[in-house]
Design a protein around this motif. Structure first.
Motif, PDB file in Angstrom:
ATOM      1  N   LYS A   1       0.856  -1.196   0.000  1.00 31.15           N
ATOM      2  CA  LYS A   1       0.000   0.000   0.000  1.00 31.15           C
ATOM      3  C   LYS A   1       0.888   1.240   0.000  1.00 31.15           C
ATOM      4  O   LYS A   1       1.016   1.950   0.991  1.00 31.15           O
ATOM      5  CB  LYS A   1      -0.898   0.015   1.242  1.00 31.15           C
TER       6      LYS A   1
ATOM      7  N   THR B   1      -6.309  -2.363   6.232  1.00 33.79           N
ATOM      8  CA  THR B   1      -5.676  -1.050   6.124  1.00 33.79           C
ATOM      9  C   THR B   1      -4.915  -0.710   7.407  1.00 33.79           C
ATOM     10  O   THR B   1      -4.159   0.246   7.467  1.00 33.79           O
ATOM     11  CB  THR B   1      -6.743   0.017   5.820  1.00 33.79           C
TER      12      THR B   1
ATOM     13  N   ASP C   1      -8.853  -6.800   0.263  1.00 37.02           N
ATOM     14  CA  ASP C   1      -7.561  -6.307  -0.157  1.00 37.02           C
ATOM     15  C   ASP C   1      -6.634  -7.433  -0.552  1.00 37.02           C
ATOM     16  O   ASP C   1      -5.911  -7.974   0.258  1.00 37.02           O
ATOM     17  CB  ASP C   1      -6.927  -5.471   0.957  1.00 37.02           C
TER      18      ASP C   1
END
Lengths: 291, 196
Positions: free
Chosen positions: A201, B72, B109
């Protein structure tokens, strides 16, 4: 002082200058690090986010291998991530009977969390001490302005890992002071760099790294030091792309604390791998008359 | 965000399932929001960590496990460190990721799970991490062929990327650990199913 050394997977590769500079400071500091035979990976963040049993079994195996070395040695490591996983494993098996039993079933051997685990920064500041360090540091840093970056895993969660304050740590700052640098007071000592997302990310990593570099710059730091082989590449290797994305021009060298320590103890620039750092620290250190 | 929660969404043993993994009760959380306030990844999350803890308290399993929040979370442990009630919020995030994977929830994800999978696969094969293999396989698996392509040469010419893996002499034992972990984790899931 003798320790069972756990280098961790980044030592021969991406953090080779951390390993080189660690080896360079041991003798002058009177430390002996004997590598744990056949050590394995601790599983890192990927382990504990995937399987709670794997998260403990891999580090427990490392600690059992260290215990087999005999002499009641404590384990020493320089990687903040390895340090965190080894300490977390000790805490879990010490405090939870169900986890200890699961680890024993997996490894076929009881492990109760009795092998101590220390980070080199803790050993330097708290065992050797800043006074002795100051005497050993023959080449003082001449007031080099250093931002000490601790990141996450060295200080959190405090009940498992901390040898310093989790919000306002000062171990590295004290080390910098002892070897003649000027520790800068800044805001982002313990802010996360997004380490575990460095491959997956990148947009989050860039935002967090930009915040950290910007805070160091605002505080007047000439360089940053880190104690983690995930933080350092995030701040160093990704610095150019962060500058591009955010329209900034930082050019701040990011070193391992062992590199500045090695320099102050008289090690050569080659021995501490200054040429391995991407944002080249040599012009700065040369301008300061340190190399 | 307004949430309408129909009754059937409540899974009665979900709270206990999470608590069994973290070894602690989540009922102490009084929703102060300190975790969300200090979370470095909160801007990218659909629900802040505070909301996720509430979902766990209420047994809202699907909401918790399908949110992007759990993938996340950077595992920085700031929330756990600052929680005035000493709730291990980072531990809850781990527990949710573990349950989502064990029970094959649609993972929001694939980038994070692909990386975890390849990273752990390398440990199983070599006993240690194989960095260039990790980056290469990851880019192939996620079809990002040119991601970080400029960083590779930078690392390589600095002598920081070793082409060959650095093996541990303990590989056979590592494979045995992975095999037994699989059995152990399957047994704990089966016990839970037996109780339910």
């Amino acid at each position: 002082m003798r320790f069972a050394y756990f280098p961790g997977c980044t030592a021969p590769g991406s953090a080779i200058e951390f390993e080189m500079s660690t080896q360079a400071v041991l003798e002058p500091l009177g430390l002996q690090f004997d590598e744990i035979p056949n050590w394995i990976c601790c599983g890192a963040t990927m382990g504990h986010t995937t399987d709670d049993n794997l998260a403990l079994a891999l580090p427990a195996k490392v600690l059992l291998n260290a215990r087999e070395m005999g002499g009641g040695l404590e384990v020493a490591t320089v990687c903040a991530a390895c340090y965190n996983r080894l300490r977390a494993t000790n805490y879990e098996v010490q405090h939870r009977e169900d986890r200890r039993a699961a680890v024993a079933r997996i490894l076929g051997e009881e492990y109760g969390g009795d092998v101590g685990v220390r980070h080199l920064l803790d050993i330097v500041v708290n065992e050797i001490g800043t006074e002795a360090l100051s005497e050993k540091a023959t080449k003082k840093l001449g007031g080099l302005k250093v931002a000490s970056y601790y990141g996450c895993l060295l200080v959190r969660p405090p009940k498992m890992v901390a040898f310093d304050d989790p919000e306002e740590p000062r171990s590295m700052d004290r080390l910098v002071d002892a070897i003649g640098g000027e520790p800068v007071d800044w805001t982002h000592r313990t802010e996360c760099c997004g380490g575990s997302f460095t491959l997956s990310k990148i947009s989050i990593v860039r935002r967090l790294v930009n915040d950290i570099l910007s805070a160091a710059k605002d505080a007047g730091a000439e360089c940053i030091i880190a104690a983690c082989p995930v933080c350092q590449p995030n701040l160093d290797l990704r610095q150019a792309e962060v500058e591009k994305q955010y329209g900034e021009d930082y050019g701040i060298p990011v070193l391992y604390f062992t590199q500045l320590l090695g320099l102050s103890l008289g090690a050569s620039p080659e021995a501490i791998g200054l040429d391995k750092v991407i944002v080249d620290p040599r012009p700065l250190l040369s301008a300061k008359g340190l190399i | 965000m307004q949430l309408k929660v129909p009754g059937p969404m409540v899974v009665s043993d979900f709270t206990q399932q999470v608590e069994a993994i973290i070894g602690q009760s989540v009922s102490k959380c009084y929703q102060c929001g300190n975790c969300t306030a200090g979370c470095p990844a909160a801007p990218e999350m659909d629900f802040g960590p505070q909301r996720i803890i509430r979902f766990v308290q209420l047994g809202l399993k699907d909401l918790a496990l399908t949110s992007n929040t759990i993938w996340t979370c950077a595992s920085c442990v700031t929330c756990t460190t600052r929680c005035p009630q000493e709730v291990d919020i980072t531990g809850v995030m781990d527990a949710l990721r573990i349950i989502a994977q064990r029970e094959h929830y649609p993972v929001q994800d694939r980038y994070v799970t692909a990386l975890n999978d390849i990273f752990l696969g390398n440990i199983r094969t070599f006993g240690r991490q194989y960095e260039i293999g990790l980056i290469g396989k990851y880019n192939l698996r996620t079809r990002q062929f040119f991601k970080d392509v400029m960083l590779g040469p930078k690392l390589f010419f600095k002598g920081k990327l070793k082409l060959l893996p650095h093996r541990s002499g303990n590989v056979r034992e590592v494979r045995e650990i992975f095999r037994r972990v699989k059995e152990e984790s399957a047994a704990s899931s089966a016990n839970r199913a037996g109780r339910a």
